[in-house]
Enzyme design. Sequence first.
Site, PDB file in Angstrom:
ATOM      1  N   ARG A 147       0.907  26.518  15.767  1.00 40.12           N
ATOM      2  CA  ARG A 147       1.431  25.491  16.263  1.00 40.12           C
ATOM      3  C   ARG A 147       0.733  24.678  17.372  1.00 40.12           C
ATOM      4  O   ARG A 147       0.482  23.489  17.644  1.00 40.12           O
ATOM      5  CB  ARG A 147       2.596  26.087  16.774  1.00 40.12           C
ATOM      6  CG  ARG A 147       3.605  24.528  17.114  1.00 40.12           C
ATOM      7  CD  ARG A 147       5.043  25.044  17.975  1.00 40.12           C
ATOM      8  NE  ARG A 147       5.865  25.646  16.879  1.00 40.12           N
ATOM      9  CZ  ARG A 147       7.099  26.069  16.950  1.00 40.12           C
ATOM     10  NH1 ARG A 147       7.744  25.960  18.339  1.00 40.12           N
ATOM     11  NH2 ARG A 147       8.028  26.488  16.226  1.00 40.12           N
TER      12      ARG A 147
ATOM     13  N   TYR B  39       9.337   1.455   9.811  1.00 40.23           N
ATOM     14  CA  TYR B  39       8.768   0.333   9.996  1.00 40.23           C
ATOM     15  C   TYR B  39       7.322   0.162   9.913  1.00 40.23           C
ATOM     16  O   TYR B  39       6.873  -0.801   9.738  1.00 40.23           O
ATOM     17  CB  TYR B  39       9.263  -0.183  11.268  1.00 40.23           C
ATOM     18  CG  TYR B  39      10.796  -0.457  11.412  1.00 40.23           C
ATOM     19  CD1 TYR B  39      11.529  -1.331  10.617  1.00 40.23           C
ATOM     20  CD2 TYR B  39      11.346   0.185  12.313  1.00 40.23           C
ATOM     21  CE1 TYR B  39      12.749  -1.506  10.566  1.00 40.23           C
ATOM     22  CE2 TYR B  39      12.876   0.116  12.228  1.00 40.23           C
ATOM     23  CZ  TYR B  39      13.648  -0.680  11.594  1.00 40.23           C
ATOM     24  OH  TYR B  39      14.935  -0.816  11.864  1.00 40.23           O
TER      25      TYR B  39
ATOM     26  N   HIS C 132       4.937  21.285   5.611  1.00 41.40           N
ATOM     27  CA  HIS C 132       5.196  21.657   7.007  1.00 41.40           C
ATOM     28  C   HIS C 132       6.839  21.464   7.184  1.00 41.40           C
ATOM     29  O   HIS C 132       7.190  20.405   7.501  1.00 41.40           O
ATOM     30  CB  HIS C 132       4.401  20.343   7.971  1.00 41.40           C
ATOM     31  CG  HIS C 132       4.558  20.750   9.405  1.00 41.40           C
ATOM     32  ND1 HIS C 132       3.865  21.945   9.874  1.00 41.40           N
ATOM     33  CD2 HIS C 132       5.106  20.617  10.383  1.00 41.40           C
ATOM     34  CE1 HIS C 132       4.055  22.233  11.009  1.00 41.40           C
ATOM     35  NE2 HIS C 132       4.802  21.084  11.618  1.00 41.40           N
TER      36      HIS C 132
END
Length: 750
Positions: free
Chosen positions: A36, A127, A82
Amino acid sequence: MDQETEYNPDGTERLPLARFTEKAYLDYSMYVILDRALPFIGDGLKPVQRRIVYAMSELGLSAAAKFKKSARTVGDVLGKFHPHGDSACYEAMVLMAQDFSYRYPLIDGQGNWGSPDDPKSFAAMRYTEARLTPYAQVLLAELGQGTVEWQPNFDGTLEEPKALPARLPNVLLNGGTGIAVGMATDIPPHNLREVAAACIRLIEQPKATVAELCEHIPGPDFPTEAEIISAPDDLLRLYETGQGSVRVRARWEVEAGCVVITALPYQVSGARILEQIAQQMQAKKLPWVEDLRDESDHENPTRLVIVPRSSRVDLERLMRHLCATTDLERSYRVNMNMIGLSGRPEVKDLRSLLREWLEFRFETVRRRLQHRLDKVNDRLHLLEGLLIAFLNLDEVIRIIRSEDEPKPVLMRRFELTDVQAEYILNTRLRHLARLEEMKIRAEQEELDRERAELEKTLGSKARMKTLVRKELAADAEQYGDARRSPIVTRPPAEAMDETELAPSEPVTVVLSEKGWVRAAKGHEIDPAGLNYKAGDAYLDSARVRSNQPVIFLDSTGRSYSLLAHTLPSARGQGEPLTGRFSPPAGAAFCAVIGGEPERWWLLASDAGYGFRVQAKDLIANKKGGKAVLKLPEGARVLKPSPLHDPDTDRLVAVTSTGHMLVIPVAELPAMARGKGNKIIGIPSKAVAERSEYLVGVLVVPEGGRVRVLSGKRHLTLKAADLNAYEGERGRRGNKLPRGFQKVDGLLLET
């Protein structure tokens, strides 16, 4: 504690809580460190970043492709590779698209992807649209060429690369930050051409030192164009240890008498800078600045204008102050901690980092060449069988037409392998035209030459070095650019103290008998004529500049100080000093002095003791003040008298019983605190009983006159008259004329 595994009667495992929690925490820690927070040295990516780039390549979102909604990419990343939060994944994607966050962005974004003022102001993923940048090919170009190992995804239905086959050390180029369990990483970005040149130097000179590599990499290269002002020795030490810090300062220039800031440090907001400067202006701590403007636009992403009050303002000094008190100058921690080829986290110096990455690169190239060699051999093998079939075409057709199982017959008849026979059977008849023999032989010749080259390269370290070096140079030429962050030497940032920042205007500080204080503009006012509260009256005053300290003395011999510009205006009746200070119980403020901190003053008690002191030694920056004048029993503090010329000044001391003594001021010691030396002889018992005490002391300059006050009478003594009262320090002095056996005070006339 029993380390053996125990089982319950129903067969379930039983563990002590301490062992279970220890193992669970360690497993979690290793997950955070390896999967991570820390980047891998090979491709410089964390797992989520690697999965985003790989998923986008699988979606066909190359630099030449059309943009696709970011939500589609995030969905693929979460659904296939993921299984974590969509917001965290999208934020990682946004970071790789921001050209002010990444030195070499991996993602080309369309829409609102945030701004330097507010990096988190990006639009929602539904968007925005995205595709990969050309630079992303540095990580992806060799992915399908057998260069990396693959692993199952989280549910075992797909495979994903363990690392991407980076052609450049992306771990240095884009850097990275991360916080794991017990460790963190802070790798600054660097310039592509400089890093590639250092890699080539290390290939050519494997024993090159960090200092020699720093000839190519003088320091980090941030996305913004602010200046790196760290000393070269500090930067070298950083690369030798893998840890340290880098100082970055904004760039500015002068236009029409104004300061124009054109570049800010990495991840610093222009709006935040303006806010910090405005706060100082509102607090009246920046009198040199008249106005601020933000003229940033599309053509000038950073253009902050600072308008000084006048052309006399020292702009260099002003900017050094702002660099010290705002984010115009920042220090960035460097901790080059990453996952190495061994799979373990380690802080690496520059040489170790580049050597290990080159090891990764050489292995990647070797696997790529071997993969290609295997492909060439397989193709040559097929062409060999195809040529046999072509030369015996009639027999091949007969076997295929007459045999139920032609494959084994072909293999026996022409000594073909299973793969060759299968390929012949799958070949279309039209490919067996007369022209095909020439094509087959031409392809064989070309592949033979390629195989020979591949085998030579794989078998020669020198050829491998040459190949890797050429590829590094080609990539540096294709994707590299000029350095953005110049490395320069600048004077250190230094905050101005409050006396420099305050405007310098003449003011008169007035102290009342009750301890109220105020400051009137100008030196021409009559402080005694001001309005006072009922029962209060004028006590003392001092003429100073508004940026100078004002010193107050209390009846216990303690001193206190304030800057004149912080005092309330004389339009009102002021404020009590007890609101600013904490004097001892029962103490009253009795005097005020001011002016230059280097000026000398005479400090004395009415017991007849005193000493010389500089005003700066009386300044006390705490509410409780500091003890300066030690008072004998029953003694009181006299009003301090300023010195004019220590070499020619004379000191005039008069007791309440009319004894006067004149001595040179130079005979008194210079001290920072204490009781002082005896000025005039007064019995200590008389002071304690208040039967005799020192009425006043005056420092009289050359040619000065003294007026002695006794009730309604007054006596003016000229310089020549004072000679009659000269004597040794500590003596009783001479008696004043008849009528002045009881003296009320002294006044200096010049």
